[in-house]
Scaffold this active site. Structure first.
Site, PDB file in Angstrom:
ATOM      1  N   HIS A  36      -6.157  12.946  12.066  1.00  0.00           N
ATOM      2  CA  HIS A  36      -4.832  12.388  12.336  1.00  0.00           C
ATOM      3  C   HIS A  36      -4.900  11.503  13.571  1.00  0.00           C
ATOM      4  O   HIS A  36      -5.466  11.882  14.593  1.00  0.00           O
ATOM      5  CB  HIS A  36      -3.801  13.508  12.549  1.00  0.00           C
ATOM      6  CG  HIS A  36      -3.360  14.131  11.268  1.00  0.00           C
ATOM      7  ND1 HIS A  36      -2.167  13.814  10.660  1.00  0.00           N
ATOM      8  CD2 HIS A  36      -3.963  15.029  10.463  1.00  0.00           C
ATOM      9  CE1 HIS A  36      -2.060  14.496   9.540  1.00  0.00           C
ATOM     10  NE2 HIS A  36      -3.135  15.244   9.399  1.00  0.00           N
ATOM     11  N   TYR A  59       7.314  15.555  14.190  1.00  0.00           N
ATOM     12  CA  TYR A  59       8.043  16.430  15.106  1.00  0.00           C
ATOM     13  C   TYR A  59       9.482  15.938  15.146  1.00  0.00           C
ATOM     14  O   TYR A  59       9.756  14.820  15.598  1.00  0.00           O
ATOM     15  CB  TYR A  59       7.444  16.369  16.504  1.00  0.00           C
ATOM     16  CG  TYR A  59       6.158  17.144  16.687  1.00  0.00           C
ATOM     17  CD1 TYR A  59       6.155  18.373  17.343  1.00  0.00           C
ATOM     18  CD2 TYR A  59       4.948  16.656  16.199  1.00  0.00           C
ATOM     19  CE1 TYR A  59       4.990  19.086  17.517  1.00  0.00           C
ATOM     20  CE2 TYR A  59       3.764  17.369  16.365  1.00  0.00           C
ATOM     21  CZ  TYR A  59       3.798  18.584  17.035  1.00  0.00           C
ATOM     22  OH  TYR A  59       2.632  19.295  17.200  1.00  0.00           O
ATOM     23  N   PRO A  75       3.480  27.193  20.212  1.00  0.00           N
ATOM     24  CA  PRO A  75       2.667  26.350  19.339  1.00  0.00           C
ATOM     25  C   PRO A  75       3.048  24.872  19.309  1.00  0.00           C
ATOM     26  O   PRO A  75       2.336  24.075  18.702  1.00  0.00           O
ATOM     27  CB  PRO A  75       2.868  26.982  17.954  1.00  0.00           C
ATOM     28  CG  PRO A  75       4.211  27.640  18.038  1.00  0.00           C
ATOM     29  CD  PRO A  75       4.337  28.127  19.448  1.00  0.00           C
ATOM     30  N   LYS A 134      -2.053  23.941  21.227  1.00  0.00           N
ATOM     31  CA  LYS A 134      -3.091  24.195  22.220  1.00  0.00           C
ATOM     32  C   LYS A 134      -3.798  25.541  22.089  1.00  0.00           C
ATOM     33  O   LYS A 134      -4.886  25.725  22.638  1.00  0.00           O
ATOM     34  CB  LYS A 134      -2.494  24.107  23.630  1.00  0.00           C
ATOM     35  CG  LYS A 134      -2.085  22.710  24.016  1.00  0.00           C
ATOM     36  CD  LYS A 134      -3.303  21.843  24.287  1.00  0.00           C
ATOM     37  CE  LYS A 134      -2.953  20.383  24.317  1.00  0.00           C
ATOM     38  NZ  LYS A 134      -3.520  19.621  23.226  1.00  0.00           N
ATOM     39  N   TYR A 156      -1.885  15.715  24.233  1.00  0.00           N
ATOM     40  CA  TYR A 156      -1.973  16.270  22.877  1.00  0.00           C
ATOM     41  C   TYR A 156      -3.422  16.313  22.394  1.00  0.00           C
ATOM     42  O   TYR A 156      -3.854  17.296  21.782  1.00  0.00           O
ATOM     43  CB  TYR A 156      -1.122  15.439  21.921  1.00  0.00           C
ATOM     44  CG  TYR A 156      -0.764  16.163  20.641  1.00  0.00           C
ATOM     45  CD1 TYR A 156       0.460  16.806  20.499  1.00  0.00           C
ATOM     46  CD2 TYR A 156      -1.647  16.208  19.564  1.00  0.00           C
ATOM     47  CE1 TYR A 156       0.794  17.468  19.330  1.00  0.00           C
ATOM     48  CE2 TYR A 156      -1.328  16.860  18.396  1.00  0.00           C
ATOM     49  CZ  TYR A 156      -0.104  17.497  18.281  1.00  0.00           C
ATOM     50  OH  TYR A 156       0.215  18.159  17.128  1.00  0.00           O
TER      51      TYR A 156
END
Length: 391
Positions: free
Chosen positions: A72, A201, A292, A296, A384
Site C-alpha cells: 500500500h 480512515y 490499533p 503499530k 505511519y
C-alpha cells in the site's frame, strides 16, 4: 533441560526471535501455553512497516509474504464529504506499508522453525520464572501435566499482555503507564473483494470507520462502538448499513459479502518500563499496548526482537553486554513515539459522545489541516510507515 535463551510465547515476537537467534547460531527453546492450532488461528494486526518486511526477509520467512502481501502506497483520509489520499512514498523517501495478516506470519514462522528442528513446545504453560537477578535463571513449565525446569542464560518474555513474564519484574522496579480510551472497535472479516485500493480512515459524527483488507478477496472492516457494546446487537445488516453511512462518498460504493468473523476490541494504551530486569527481557505486548488506529502493535513487537537478537549476538558471540544493558532504553524511545502517534490518530478520528460543539469544531479543523497541509501529511506519513527503528 538447558539452553542459552528461554523464549516464552509463540506469537510473532517469540517466533521471530527464535528464528533470528537460530540464524546466528544461538540455541533457544520456545515455550507456548496454547496449542499450535490456537496460535495459528488468532486474528490480529496485518499492516507491516517496511522495516518489519525487511526483518522477515532477513529471517528467510517472507516467501509467501512477497507473493501474497498487498503493498500500500498510502491511505485515504475521509471526512465531511472529502477524500484526501496521502501518498507515502513521495513523502517518506520511497517507503510504503504491506498488508499481510499476523496469522499468516505466525504460520510461516512456525513451519520454518519446525522444519529446522527447533525446540518449540506448545501446550507448555510457564508456571514460574526464577533467578533472573542472578547468573542462572530457570523457567518452570508444564509438559503433559508434568513440571519441567528449563535452565538458561537469558529469558525473553514474549507472552503478551496477560502473560507471566512482566510479573517476574519486582513491583518496586516496574513502572506502568495506562490509558483506557472511551472507544472500542467492532471488527469483521468479510468474504468480499476490497472496495478500495488503499486503506480508508473515515471520520463522521456517527463514529469512526476503517476499510482495510486481508487479501484481494477478503475485506477487513472496523466500526467505532462503545466499549460495552454487545455483538448480539450488531446483526449483519446493521453492520453493513453503518459502514455505508460512515464511509459514504459521492460516486463510491461499498461492496458487501458474507461476514465470516466478528469481534469487539476495547482500545487502550499501556507501557511498562523498564523493559528488562536482570536477565529477563520483555518484548511486544508483554511490555506495551497501543490503540490499533496507528497500526503499530505488531511492528513494535518485531522491532523489539530485532534489537534483542542483535544484543544477544553481541553477548554470546562477542562477550559484550552493551546491547543487553541498552535494550530497554533503545526500545522505549521508539515505543513512546508510537504511543503518541497512535493516541493522536485515535483522538483525531473518533467521535466522542460527550464532546462539546467547540471540541467537535476543533477536531474538524484539525482534520482539515491534516488534509490541506503538506507538512501535516508529511508527518502523518512518516510516522505511519515507521518513524524510528532502534539500533
Amino acid at each position: 533441560m538447558r539452553t542459552r535463551v528461554a523464549i516464552i510465547g509463540a506469537g510473532p515476537a517469540g517466533l521471530l526471535l527464535s528464528q533470528l537467534l537460530h540464524d546466528r547460531g544461538i540455541d533457544a527453546v520456545l515455550l507456548e501455553a496454547r496449542d499450535r492450532e490456537y496460535c495459528e488461528g488468532r486474528q490480529r494486526a496485518g499492516m507491516l512497516e517496511q522495516a518489519t518486511v525487511d526483518v522477515l526477509r532477513e529471517a528467510g520467512a517472507a516467501d509467501r509474504l512477497d507473493r501474497e502481501g498487498l503493498v500500500h502506497h498510502g491511505i485515504h483520509l475521509r471526512f465531511a464529504g472529502r477524500d484526501r489520499h496521502i501518498d507515502f512514498p513521495s513523502r517518506t523517501g520511497g517507503r510504503s506499508v504491506t498488508v499481510y495478516g499476523q496469522t499468516e506470519i505466525v504460520k510461516d514462522l512456525v513451519a520454518k522453525r519446525i522444519a529446522e528442528g527447533a525446540r518449540m513446545y506448545f501446550d507448555a504453560p510457564v508456571t514460574a520464572i526464577e533467578g533472573i537477578d542472578g547468573a542462572a535463571p530457570r523457567v518452570r513449565f508444564l509438559r503433559d501435566g508434568v513440571e519441567e525446569v528449563l535452565e538458561c542464560d537469558l529469558v525473553a518474555g514474549c507472552d503478551g499482555f496477560h502473560g507471566v513474564s512482566r510479573g517476574a519484574i519486582p513491583a518496586d522496579v516496574l513502572k506502568t503507564h495506562e490509558r483506557a480510551h472511551p472507544f472500542a472497535w467492532l471488527g469483521i472479516l468479510a468474504d468480499v473483494a476490497p472496495s478500495t485500493d488503499d486503506l480508508i480512515y473515515a471520520y463522521s459524527e456517527r463514529g469512526f470507520a476503517l476499510h482495510s483488507m486481508r487479501s484481494r478477496a477478503v475485506s477487513r472492516l472496523y466500526l467505532q462502538v462503545d466499549p460495552d457494546a454487545d455483538l448480539a446487537d450488531w446483526p449483519d445488516e446493521r453492520i453493513w448499513a453503518e459502514l455505508r453511512e460512515r464511509l459514504a462518498l459521492p460516486g463510491w460504493r461499498l461492496d458487501e459479502g458474507p461476514i465470516r468473523e466478528r469481534s469487539i476490541t476495547p482500545m487502550r494504551s499501556f507501557v511498562a518500563e523498564p523493559m528488562s530486569f536482570g536477565r529477563l527481557f520483555l518484548a511486544g505486548d508483554a511490555a506495551h499496548i497501543v490503540p490499533p488506529t496507528g497500526a503499530k502493535g505488531l511492528n513494535l513487537a518485531m522491532a523489539d526482537v530485532r534489537v534483542l537478537a542483535r544484543a544477544c549476538a553481541e553477548y554470546f558471540l562477542a562477550g559484550s553486554r552493551a546491547g543487553l544493558d541498552g535494550y530497554s532504553d533503545a526500545c522505549l524511545r521508539r515505543v513512546w513515539r508510537a504511543e503518541q502517534f497512535s493516541s493522536w490518530m485515535t483522538t483525531l478520528l473518533h467521535a466522542r459522545a460527550d464532546a462539546s460543539g467547540f471540541d467537535r469544531r476543533c477536531q474538524e479543523a484539525e482534520l482539515a489541516y491534516v488534509a490541506d497541509s503538506s507538512a501535516a501529511m508529511d508527518s502523518l506519513a512518516e510516522n505511519y510507515v515507521g518513524y524510528t527503528w532502534a539500533d
